[in-house]
Every structure is written in structure tokens, then in C-alpha cells.
Design a protein around this motif. Structure first.
Motif, PDB file in Angstrom:
ATOM      1  N   THR A 282      27.702  35.943  47.334  1.00 39.71           N
ATOM      2  CA  THR A 282      28.504  36.411  48.393  1.00 39.71           C
ATOM      3  C   THR A 282      27.576  36.942  49.580  1.00 39.71           C
ATOM      4  OG1 THR A 282      30.221  37.965  49.094  1.00 39.71           O
ATOM      5  CG2 THR A 282      28.680  38.493  46.798  1.00 39.71           C
TER       6      THR A 282
ATOM      7  N   HIS B  61      40.932  38.483  46.782  1.00 43.24           N
ATOM      8  CA  HIS B  61      40.573  37.495  46.460  1.00 43.24           C
ATOM      9  C   HIS B  61      39.802  37.357  44.937  1.00 43.24           C
ATOM     10  CE1 HIS B  61      40.348  36.573  51.093  1.00 43.24           C
ATOM     11  NE2 HIS B  61      40.590  35.488  50.637  1.00 43.24           N
TER      12      HIS B  61
ATOM     13  N   GLY C  30      28.828  33.009  40.317  1.00 41.30           N
ATOM     14  CA  GLY C  30      29.528  32.706  41.514  1.00 41.30           C
ATOM     15  C   GLY C  30      28.949  31.433  42.019  1.00 41.30           C
TER      16      GLY C  30
ATOM     17  N   LYS D 108      38.025  35.207  42.085  1.00 49.23           N
ATOM     18  CA  LYS D 108      37.547  33.936  41.624  1.00 49.23           C
ATOM     19  C   LYS D 108      37.099  33.509  40.226  1.00 49.23           C
ATOM     20  CE  LYS D 108      36.322  32.938  46.232  1.00 49.23           C
ATOM     21  NZ  LYS D 108      36.711  31.750  46.845  1.00 49.23           N
ATOM     22  N   ASN D 109      37.210  32.418  39.818  1.00 54.83           N
ATOM     23  CA  ASN D 109      36.830  32.274  38.485  1.00 54.83           C
ATOM     24  C   ASN D 109      35.515  31.997  38.472  1.00 54.83           C
ATOM     25  OD1 ASN D 109      36.992  31.219  35.673  1.00 54.83           O
ATOM     26  ND2 ASN D 109      37.657  29.509  36.252  1.00 54.83           N
ATOM     27  N   SER D 110      34.574  33.229  38.411  1.00 56.02           N
ATOM     28  CA  SER D 110      33.382  33.036  38.179  1.00 56.02           C
ATOM     29  C   SER D 110      32.749  33.200  36.765  1.00 56.02           C
ATOM     30  CB  SER D 110      32.445  34.069  39.100  1.00 56.02           C
ATOM     31  OG  SER D 110      32.932  35.561  38.831  1.00 56.02           O
TER      32      SER D 110
ATOM     33  N   GLU E 267      34.346  28.338  40.318  1.00 57.33           N
ATOM     34  CA  GLU E 267      34.555  28.434  41.697  1.00 57.33           C
ATOM     35  C   GLU E 267      33.338  29.014  42.380  1.00 57.33           C
ATOM     36  OE1 GLU E 267      38.683  29.442  43.296  1.00 57.33           O
ATOM     37  OE2 GLU E 267      38.811  30.260  41.242  1.00 57.33           O
TER      38      GLU E 267
ATOM     39  N   SER F   7      34.667  37.941  43.053  1.00 55.80           N
ATOM     40  CA  SER F   7      36.164  38.305  43.220  1.00 55.80           C
ATOM     41  C   SER F   7      36.028  39.600  43.819  1.00 55.80           C
ATOM     42  CB  SER F   7      36.914  38.866  41.929  1.00 55.80           C
ATOM     43  OG  SER F   7      37.001  37.693  41.110  1.00 55.80           O
TER      44      SER F   7
END
Length: 423
Positions: free
Chosen positions: A281, A236, A182, A238-240, A226, A230
Motif C-alpha cells: 500500500t 476497504h 497484500g 482486502k483478502n490479504s 487480493e 484493509s
């Protein structure tokens, strides 16, 4: 004279049992990708892919033994002699899934990847698991021909992707890769800073500080498209790069990735054996799976002790010493079976655990009111499970503890020595 002859004989036997890495293996890695599938009544393992890496970064001693039984094992047998030439124990998300009520009626599949040294000759590979009664079940037995042209060779990762945080001073180091999840390209300096914080925090704990010289720690700059990870609880996604997410088994703070092949593809050609994943995060959470990976938040104020706690799971196979009623799979052993983890006991066979570390007058079990009297005891710390813990002041119990308790420290140090010294 008799003592000298006996000692010589014992040394000779140990020499025979000390397997030489170069006798059976090349300095390469054989990566075995499997699909584990099934339910709580019936499980299966299917071979997916076989991949070759240059260089072997796992242990080169005690190859045909395991110190911890784990929830499963990979066993490599020489096809000609049928002797076991390599073993590794493990746990998986699949094993956790099997403890859920939903697994009684539904089937589910999970990716799993295991690294073994690359054999010089044909071998048989056994995938073994243990059922709820700790009885051995062979899920799969297959042959591997090291000359098979369909063994895939992945390209080596760029050296720019690997940053050395600490270099070991020994010949047989333990390789730990700290991996970014991420973090965008622009956020890589933040990731490197967090990776250095992890290494610093790890060596504040005596078990690791006492053996700091055997660890090589690298940071792997795996770039996400991104920023962040997620969280299905907030909708949410995310394209991690490692496709991790909170909400594993609907547990709000349980952060894992089920895309294990992708994780190892990202690490192909880099120096790694043990994996710590730092998620970009500030939400509290994480997870650690024995001989698979640690994955934790990196921006929460308590992230450093959480990383060490989860590494206690993934590196040393230590169990949680806390219990929440909402936990979905933790600590489901019965008092008829002794857990394989070294820091919990059902008292079914306490002689195998920390009994020899207790003061002579220590009552078994030990009452919590006597915490100040007995630094190490047999305390009921896992409410309603019939399991006991050695302390209430331990990194595996609370984030406020400054270190591992003596029992966990001993378990970690024994494993470090198992990985680095012939026994």
C-alpha cells in the motif's frame, strides 16, 4: 599473582554461568500459542496450542538472561532442577490495549505466539507480565512434556517460498524474515525488490552496518488473494494473507495484524526469529512491537526510513521519541517509574540510561535551545508525559534523520552482541 588467581576465578565463574544450548535443548523450535485476555484491572493468559518446528533460529547464547525487561517475559524452567534455562522478553498489542480508557470497563482478548528452543526434558513455562508500577505478575504457569503426542508438527514450507537476501558469515546469526502482505502471486517480483530495498536501507545505519556479518535476511513469498491491505477508515477490506489493517485502536495510521497464529503458520519451517512485514500500500503508516513484528507500508515514498524506525521498536525495544496528542497509548509512564526502553527516561533512575554518555557539564534536564551545544542531552521531547529523550536528531524521532542517535545506536549494538556473543 593475586590478580592472576582472581582473573582465573572470574573466568571459571563465567564458564559455569555460560549455559550450553545442547545440555537442555534440541535443534528444534517449540511454538507456544496463547490467548491474553482481560482489562486494565485484571489480566489472564490461556494456553491455546503447542507446535513443533524443525530447527531453532533464535539465539544460542545468554539463554537464561534478558538484556531488556520488556512488558512481559516467557521463562522456561527445567522441571527437575527448577532452574531457568531460557528467557525472552516481549511486548504485545494487549499491553497497548490495557493503557486505553476503554480497557477500564471492557474485556478483550488477543492472540500471542512465542518461540522457545525445544527442550529435551519436561519444563515449566511461566508467562510473566509487568503492571503499570512495573511489578511482576505471573499470568500462567504450565508444564510442557516434549514427548507429548499432541504437540502439533506443521509441514515445512516450500523452499521456493524463501528467497535469501543476505547470508550471515557467523555461526550464530540473527535471522530476519521479510514477509509479504497484500501482494498477489503476480506482484511477488515487486515484493522481492522492496525486501532488497529494506535490507539495503537497514545497513545504511551504523548500528546494523557495524554488525552486518551476523545477519541472515530472507524474503518469504506469502501470497495474498487480493492486492493491498484493509483500511476501515475508507471502508476497504482486502483478502490479504496476514489479515492486517489500518485503524488499530482507531488510530488512522497504525497498521497491525491481530491474527498472530496465522502469521506464524505462514512462516512455519522457514528460517526466522525477527519479522518485518511489508504491506502492499502507498498509505503512510505502520507499527512495530518488541519481539513480535514490524509491519509497514512499502509503496509510500518514505517507506524505507519508516521500516528502520519500526524495526527499532520490534528488534531493539526502542521507544518513540516523538509525541502526538492524538496518540492513544504511547509513552504513558510516570515520573516515579523508569521506563525499560533505553532511549527515554523519567529521571527516576537515570543512572541506568545514558548518563554516562553525557558531557560533564551537560545540564539535566537540557534545554532545547542548547541542541547545537550538546549532541546528547536530556531533552523534553515527549510533551506532557514527564519523559525525556537524548536527541532531536534520531531515526526514532524523525524520518528526516539520517541515522539513530548515539544512545539508540549503543542500545542496538548491545542487543546484537547479546544475541550473538556469550556474556
Amino acid at each position: 599473582m593475586k590478580r592472576f588467581v582472581l582473573l582465573t576465578l572470574l573466568l571459571f565463574v563465567n564458564f559455569l554461568n555460560a549455559q550450553n544450548f545442547n545440555e537442555f535443548f534440541e535443534d528444534k523450535t517449540l511454538r507456544l500459542d496463547y490467548i491474553f485476555a482481560g482489562n486494565s484491572e485484571k489480566q489472564h493468559a490461556f494456553l491455546d496450542e503447542i507446535i513443533q518446528y524443525e530447527n531453532w533460529y533464535g539465539r544460542k547464547v545468554n539463554l537464561n538472561k534478558v538484556l531488556l525487561e520488556g512488558n512481559g517475559q516467557i521463562r522456561v524452567k527445567d522441571a527437575k532442577s527448577k532452574q531457568i534455562i531460557y528467557k525472552q522478553s516481549f511486548s504485545t498489542l494487549f499491553h497497548e490495549w490495557l493503557t486505553l480508557d476503554v480497557a477500564k470497563n471492557e474485556n478483550k482478548s488477543f492472540e500471542n505466539t512465542f518461540l522457545v528452543p525445544f527442550p529435551k526434558n519436561e519444563v515449566f513455562v511461566e508467562v510473566v507480565t509487568f503492571d503499570k508500577n512495573r511489578k511482576e505478575v505471573i499470568l500462567l504457569n504450565h508444564k510442557v512434556n516434549p514427548k507429548d503426542i499432541l504437540i502439533k508438527k506443521l509441514p515445512k514450507s516450500s523452499n521456493e517460498k524463501v528467497k535469501v537476501i543476505q547470508k550471515a558469515k557467523t555461526e550464530n546469526p540473527i535471522y530476519v524474515a521479510i514477509v509479504a502482505e497484500g501482494f498477489t502471486k503476480e506482484e511477488m517480483p515487486l515484493f522481492i525488490s522492496k525486501a532488497k530495498d529494506v535490507a539495503e536501507e537497514l545497513f545504511k545505519h551504523k548500528a546494523f552496518a557495524n554488525h552486518e556479518e551476523v545477519f541472515t535476511i530472507v524474503a518469504i513469498e506469502t501470497v495474498s488473494q487480493e492486492s493491498g491491505v484493509s483500511n476501515p477508515h475508507t471502508n476497504h477490506w482486502k483478502n490479504s494473507v496476514l489479515k492486517s489493517n489500518f485503524g488499530t485502536f482507531y488510530s488512522e495510521r497504525y497498521l497491525t495484524t491481530s491474527r498472530i497464529k496465522n502469521l506464524h503458520n505462514q512462516l512455519a519451517g522457514t528460517p526466522y526469529d525477527h519479522i518485518i512485514i511489508l504491506a502492499n500500500t502507498d498509505i503512510y503508516g505502520g507499527g512495530g512491537i518488541f519481539n513480535a513484528y514490524t509491519l509497514t507500508t512499502s509503496n509510500h515514498k518514505k517507506f524505507a526510513p519508516v521500516v528502520v524506525h519500526e524495526f527499532g521498536h520490534s528488534f531493539a525495544g526502542l521507544a518513540d521519541e516523538y509525541f502526538y496528542a492524538v496518540d492513544v497509548f504511547e509513552n504513558t509512564e510516570t515520573n516515579q517509574i523508569e521506563p525499560w526502553e533505553q532511549n527515554i527516561t523519567s529521571l527516576a533512575n537515570f543512572d541506568l540510561k545514558w548518563k554516562n554518555m553525557l558531557q560533564k557539564e551537560t545540564p539535566i534536564p537540557t534545554e532545547i535551545k542548547d541542541l547545537d551545544k550538546y549532541r546528547i542531552g536530556v531533552y523534553e521531547g515527549l510533551e506532557g508525559t514527564g519523559l525525556y529523550i537524548p536527541s532531536h536528531d534520531c531515526r526514532m524521532k524523525t524520518n528526516e534523520a539520517t541515522d539513530f542517535c548515539p544512545v539508540c545506536q549503543r542500545a542496538i549494538e548491545q542487543l546484537i552482541e547479546f544475541y550473538t556473543k556469550q556474556q
